[in-house]
Design a protein around this motif. Structure first.
Motif, PDB file in Angstrom:
ATOM      1  N   UNK A  22     -34.063  22.466  37.574  1.00  9.56           N
ATOM      2  CA  UNK A  22     -32.644  22.486  37.916  1.00  9.56           C
ATOM      3  C   UNK A  22     -32.035  23.860  37.663  1.00  9.56           C
ATOM      4  N   UNK A  23     -30.855  24.066  38.228  1.00  7.63           N
ATOM      5  CA  UNK A  23     -30.104  25.303  38.002  1.00  7.63           C
ATOM      6  C   UNK A  23     -29.156  25.157  36.828  1.00  7.63           C
ATOM      7  N   UNK A  28     -26.454  18.617  35.139  1.00 12.88           N
ATOM      8  CA  UNK A  28     -27.397  17.577  35.546  1.00 12.88           C
ATOM      9  C   UNK A  28     -27.625  16.551  34.428  1.00 12.88           C
ATOM     10  N   UNK A  29     -27.733  17.014  33.194  1.00 15.61           N
ATOM     11  CA  UNK A  29     -27.916  16.093  32.076  1.00 15.61           C
ATOM     12  C   UNK A  29     -26.721  15.163  31.952  1.00 15.61           C
ATOM     13  N   UNK A  30     -25.514  15.701  32.040  1.00 10.69           N
ATOM     14  CA  UNK A  30     -24.302  14.882  31.934  1.00 10.69           C
ATOM     15  C   UNK A  30     -24.252  13.843  33.053  1.00 10.69           C
ATOM     16  N   UNK A  65     -37.501  14.339  33.220  1.00  9.36           N
ATOM     17  CA  UNK A  65     -37.475  15.588  32.476  1.00  9.36           C
ATOM     18  C   UNK A  65     -36.714  16.596  33.331  1.00  9.36           C
ATOM     19  N   UNK A  66     -35.735  17.246  32.743  1.00  7.20           N
ATOM     20  CA  UNK A  66     -34.999  18.312  33.417  1.00  7.20           C
ATOM     21  C   UNK A  66     -35.378  19.638  32.764  1.00  7.20           C
ATOM     22  N   UNK A 130     -27.196  13.948  43.861  1.00  8.29           N
ATOM     23  CA  UNK A 130     -26.754  14.315  42.516  1.00  8.29           C
ATOM     24  C   UNK A 130     -26.106  15.705  42.550  1.00  8.29           C
ATOM     25  N   UNK A 131     -25.636  16.228  41.423  1.00  9.71           N
ATOM     26  CA  UNK A 131     -24.924  17.505  41.463  1.00  9.71           C
ATOM     27  C   UNK A 131     -25.722  18.685  42.001  1.00  9.71           C
TER      28      UNK A 131
END
Length: 197
Positions: A22-23, A28-30, A65-66, A130-131
């Motif tokens: 991810x960037x 993304x976690x939120x 996993x991010x 997703x975002x």
């Protein structure tokens, strides 16, 4: 005449988790925690990479996993821009049409974009992004099977009874129709044995 060796049985495995590069790891976690209800089971730094482990199952340390490191210039899918360039979709099973409607509201409030819904005969699905534009699906199994691909737009404002009756009729009129229990029994005979501990 040479004898052929018996084919080796399939490995003893089951799919357990997926990793996304991810960037914006905090955004993304939120999203996955606040909107989809995942728990952060661990997080930290590995080399230059930030990592977050997320799960909704205490039997699985992580289901998602991010990690940081997504390239800024990742190209779009060349055939369907709704799908990702590498991962076509990430899917989550839900229990009922009411759950699907609830998720629709959560997604609308939680920053997901481009929501659509469809009946696939064997499932009712809600799709969003997703975002970071990963294509995500939420689905509920039906009691029927029809040959895939099968896509009919789904209006989630209709009653459960109307949706069930329409889906049943569409499935019964389509090629390959059978009750889902029969389809599962048929396909089980063609699959590798299930995972054993």
């Amino acid at each position: 005449m040479t004898s052929r060796a018996a084919p080796k049985p399939a490995p003893n495995l089951k799919f357990a988790h997926i990793g996304l590069v991810v960037s914006e790891i905090d955004v993304m976690t939120r999203f996955y925690v606040d909107v989809l209800g995942f728990t952060i089971t661990d997080s930290g730094v590995f080399g230059e990479m930030r990592v977050a482990f997320l799960s909704r199952d205490p039997e699985e340390h992580h289901q998602i996993v991010l990690t940081t490191g997504r390239p800024a210039d990742l190209p779009a899918n060349t055939i369907n821009p709704d799908f990702g360039p590498v991962i076509q979709q990430i899917s989550f099973k839900m229990g009922s049409l009411a759950d699907l409607r609830d998720m629709k509201g959560r997604l609308e409030q939680g920053g997901a974009t481009r929501l659509t819904s469809a009946s696939h005969g064997n499932a009712w699905s809600l799709y969003a992004h997703d975002p970071e534009d990963n294509y995500i699906e939420f689905y509920v199994d039906t009691d029927w099977y029809a040959s895939q691909p099968f896509y009919v737009p789904l209006d989630l404002t209709r009653s459960d009874e109307d949706i069930v009756e329409e889906t049943r009729a569409l499935c019964e009129a389509s090629p390959g129709f059978k009750p889902i229990g029969r389809w599962r029994a048929d396909i089980a005979r063609a699959m590798a044995p299930p995972f054993q501990k």
